[in-house]
Design a protein around this motif. Structure first.
Motif, PDB file in Angstrom:
ATOM      1  N   MET A  30       0.834  -1.189   0.000  1.00 25.05           N
ATOM      2  CA  MET A  30       0.000   0.000   0.000  1.00 25.05           C
ATOM      3  C   MET A  30       0.880   1.254   0.000  1.00 25.05           C
ATOM      4  N   LYS A  31       0.512   2.208  -0.833  1.00 32.79           N
ATOM      5  CA  LYS A  31       1.269   3.445  -0.949  1.00 32.79           C
ATOM      6  C   LYS A  31       1.109   4.287   0.313  1.00 32.79           C
ATOM      7  N   LYS A  32       2.205   4.905   0.738  1.00 29.79           N
ATOM      8  CA  LYS A  32       2.191   5.787   1.888  1.00 29.79           C
ATOM      9  C   LYS A  32       1.323   7.018   1.596  1.00 29.79           C
ATOM     10  N   LYS A  33       0.528   7.420   2.571  1.00 29.00           N
ATOM     11  CA  LYS A  33      -0.329   8.585   2.390  1.00 29.00           C
ATOM     12  C   LYS A  33       0.484   9.874   2.463  1.00 29.00           C
ATOM     13  N   THR A  34       0.024  10.881   1.735  1.00 33.00           N
ATOM     14  CA  THR A  34       0.632  12.203   1.741  1.00 33.00           C
ATOM     15  C   THR A  34      -0.028  13.031   2.832  1.00 33.00           C
ATOM     16  N   ASN A  35       0.778  13.625   3.699  1.00 31.27           N
ATOM     17  CA  ASN A  35       0.263  14.469   4.782  1.00 31.27           C
ATOM     18  C   ASN A  35       0.100  15.895   4.284  1.00 31.27           C
ATOM     19  N   LEU A  36      -1.157  16.313   4.170  1.00 29.21           N
ATOM     20  CA  LEU A  36      -1.519  17.624   3.650  1.00 29.21           C
ATOM     21  C   LEU A  36      -2.091  18.461   4.793  1.00 29.21           C
ATOM     22  N   VAL A  37      -1.446  19.596   5.079  1.00 33.46           N
ATOM     23  CA  VAL A  37      -1.857  20.438   6.196  1.00 33.46           C
ATOM     24  C   VAL A  37      -2.400  21.769   5.679  1.00 33.46           C
ATOM     25  N   PHE A  38      -3.601  22.095   6.148  1.00 32.31           N
ATOM     26  CA  PHE A  38      -4.264  23.355   5.842  1.00 32.31           C
ATOM     27  C   PHE A  38      -4.110  24.287   7.038  1.00 32.31           C
ATOM     28  N   PHE A  39      -4.341  25.569   6.787  1.00 34.76           N
ATOM     29  CA  PHE A  39      -4.292  26.578   7.845  1.00 34.76           C
ATOM     30  C   PHE A  39      -5.477  27.511   7.672  1.00 34.76           C
ATOM     31  N   SER A  40      -6.091  27.893   8.793  1.00 42.27           N
ATOM     32  CA  SER A  40      -7.154  28.893   8.734  1.00 42.27           C
ATOM     33  C   SER A  40      -7.162  29.722  10.006  1.00 42.27           C
ATOM     34  N   ALA A  41      -7.349  31.035   9.826  1.00 45.35           N
ATOM     35  CA  ALA A  41      -7.385  31.957  10.958  1.00 45.35           C
ATOM     36  C   ALA A  41      -8.643  32.821  10.966  1.00 45.35           C
ATOM     37  N   ASN A  42      -9.527  32.651   9.974  1.00 47.27           N
ATOM     38  CA  ASN A  42     -10.779  33.416  10.001  1.00 47.27           C
ATOM     39  C   ASN A  42     -11.858  32.734   9.159  1.00 47.27           C
ATOM     40  N   ARG A  43     -13.085  33.156   9.397  1.00 47.50           N
ATOM     41  CA  ARG A  43     -14.259  32.544   8.766  1.00 47.50           C
ATOM     42  C   ARG A  43     -14.217  32.619   7.232  1.00 47.50           C
ATOM     43  N   ALA A  44     -13.863  33.785   6.689  1.00 50.06           N
ATOM     44  CA  ALA A  44     -13.854  33.956   5.234  1.00 50.06           C
ATOM     45  C   ALA A  44     -12.874  32.986   4.575  1.00 50.06           C
ATOM     46  N   GLU A  45     -11.695  32.890   5.132  1.00 45.92           N
ATOM     47  CA  GLU A  45     -10.675  31.987   4.596  1.00 45.92           C
ATOM     48  C   GLU A  45     -11.131  30.527   4.704  1.00 45.92           C
ATOM     49  N   TYR A  46     -11.733  30.195   5.835  1.00 41.69           N
ATOM     50  CA  TYR A  46     -12.195  28.817   6.038  1.00 41.69           C
ATOM     51  C   TYR A  46     -13.242  28.426   4.997  1.00 41.69           C
ATOM     52  N   SER A  47     -14.137  29.357   4.662  1.00 38.68           N
ATOM     53  CA  SER A  47     -15.165  29.029   3.657  1.00 38.68           C
ATOM     54  C   SER A  47     -14.536  28.750   2.295  1.00 38.68           C
ATOM     55  N   LEU A  48     -13.376  29.340   2.033  1.00 35.64           N
ATOM     56  CA  LEU A  48     -12.683  29.114   0.763  1.00 35.64           C
ATOM     57  C   LEU A  48     -11.937  27.782   0.744  1.00 35.64           C
ATOM     58  N   ILE A  49     -11.392  27.368   1.892  1.00 33.13           N
ATOM     59  CA  ILE A  49     -10.630  26.111   1.910  1.00 33.13           C
ATOM     60  C   ILE A  49     -11.492  24.899   2.233  1.00 33.13           C
ATOM     61  N   HIS A  50     -12.685  25.120   2.798  1.00 32.54           N
ATOM     62  CA  HIS A  50     -13.524  23.986   3.200  1.00 32.54           C
ATOM     63  C   HIS A  50     -13.775  22.994   2.059  1.00 32.54           C
ATOM     64  N   PRO A  51     -14.111  23.464   0.846  1.00 32.71           N
ATOM     65  CA  PRO A  51     -14.300  22.491  -0.245  1.00 32.71           C
ATOM     66  C   PRO A  51     -13.053  21.640  -0.511  1.00 32.71           C
ATOM     67  N   PHE A  52     -11.873  22.240  -0.387  1.00 31.72           N
ATOM     68  CA  PHE A  52     -10.630  21.490  -0.588  1.00 31.72           C
ATOM     69  C   PHE A  52     -10.415  20.485   0.534  1.00 31.72           C
ATOM     70  N   LEU A  53     -10.751  20.879   1.757  1.00 33.58           N
ATOM     71  CA  LEU A  53     -10.666  19.954   2.892  1.00 33.58           C
ATOM     72  C   LEU A  53     -11.515  18.717   2.625  1.00 33.58           C
ATOM     73  N   GLU A  54     -12.723  18.933   2.116  1.00 37.05           N
ATOM     74  CA  GLU A  54     -13.610  17.808   1.809  1.00 37.05           C
ATOM     75  C   GLU A  54     -13.044  16.932   0.696  1.00 37.05           C
ATOM     76  N   ILE A  55     -12.615  17.562  -0.381  1.00 36.94           N
ATOM     77  CA  ILE A  55     -12.105  16.820  -1.549  1.00 36.94           C
ATOM     78  C   ILE A  55     -10.900  15.965  -1.165  1.00 36.94           C
ATOM     79  N   PHE A  56      -9.937  16.576  -0.489  1.00 35.33           N
ATOM     80  CA  PHE A  56      -8.729  15.829  -0.131  1.00 35.33           C
ATOM     81  C   PHE A  56      -8.997  14.803   0.971  1.00 35.33           C
ATOM     82  N   SER A  57      -9.912  15.108   1.887  1.00 35.05           N
ATOM     83  CA  SER A  57     -10.230  14.153   2.964  1.00 35.05           C
ATOM     84  C   SER A  57     -10.883  12.894   2.410  1.00 35.05           C
ATOM     85  N   GLU A  58     -11.617  13.027   1.314  1.00 34.03           N
ATOM     86  CA  GLU A  58     -12.286  11.881   0.695  1.00 34.03           C
ATOM     87  C   GLU A  58     -11.324  11.038  -0.142  1.00 34.03           C
ATOM     88  N   ASN A  59     -10.145  11.574  -0.423  1.00 36.40           N
ATOM     89  CA  ASN A  59      -9.167  10.873  -1.244  1.00 36.40           C
ATOM     90  C   ASN A  59      -8.302   9.979  -0.345  1.00 36.40           C
TER      91      ASN A  59
END
Length: 189
Positions: A1-30
């Motif tokens: 089995m291939k080793k998983k890639t550790n991907l770390v996001f950062f958020s410090a405010n609501r507006a930024e979080y709303s922009l990265i949330h879709p990416f969090l979902e997409i990568f979390s499902e992978n």
């Protein structure tokens, strides 16, 4: 089995979080990624609604909460806060195996995250590079500085992609993917 890639996001405010949330979902499902989030800033401040609780409801893996009193009433205070934040982010990145860092937008807090990742030679994905902010005191310069430190550029529109290319970024590192909150809307339909 291939080793998983550790991907770390950062958020410090609501507006930024709303922009990265879709990416969090997409990568979390992978299955090839371990996804985590570092949370700081106004997410943890009652004055701004303590949005940390909303993040927890999203079942996002929180790697760390950075609880530094948010004091940004002047440029001097903002610089001091940013320096403290960078020290804490560096401490977290030192103890956490990070293969890729994901940053969004133009916030000074995000810049602290990106500088710490860059100096640790962690590849950086930047979303919303090349955008322009109407009236932002620091936004455009910080956004463009993040772009120059990033390795992969995901833009929200074709004009932003053109700006990044004019800044000298290699075309193969750039992809215009559109405005990320629309991903969530499409997913709901």
């Amino acid at each position: 089995m291939k080793k998983k890639t550790n991907l770390v996001f950062f958020s410090a405010n609501r507006a930024e979080y709303s922009l990265i949330h879709p990416f969090l979902e997409i990568f979390s499902e992978n299955p090839f990624f371990n996804v985590g989030l570092i949370v700081a800033g106004s997410h943890l401040d009652k004055k701004f609604g303590s949005t940390y609780g909303e993040i927890k409801k999203d079942n996002v893996k929180i790697l760390s909460k950075i609880e530094i009193p948010l004091k940004t009433n002047s440029f001097s205070d903002t610089a001091a806060y940013s320096n403290l934040l960078q020290i804490e982010i560096n401490r977290i990145l030192k103890k956490t195996k990070v293969d890729i860092a994901f940053a969004s937008s133009d916030r000074f807090e995000t810049f602290s995250f990106v500088v710490a990742a860059y100096l640790r030679k962690i590849p950086i994905i930047h979303y919303e590079g090349g955008d322009l902010t109407e009236g932002g005191a620091l936004d455009d310069n910080i956004r463009h500085a993040i772009t120059k430190l990033a390795n992969i550029h995901l833009t929200s529109n074709s004009d932003s992609l053109k700006r990044i290319l004019k800044m000298g970024e290699e075309k193969w590192r750039c992809l215009n993917i559109g405005y990320s909150p629309i991903f969530s809307i499409k997913k709901q339909n």
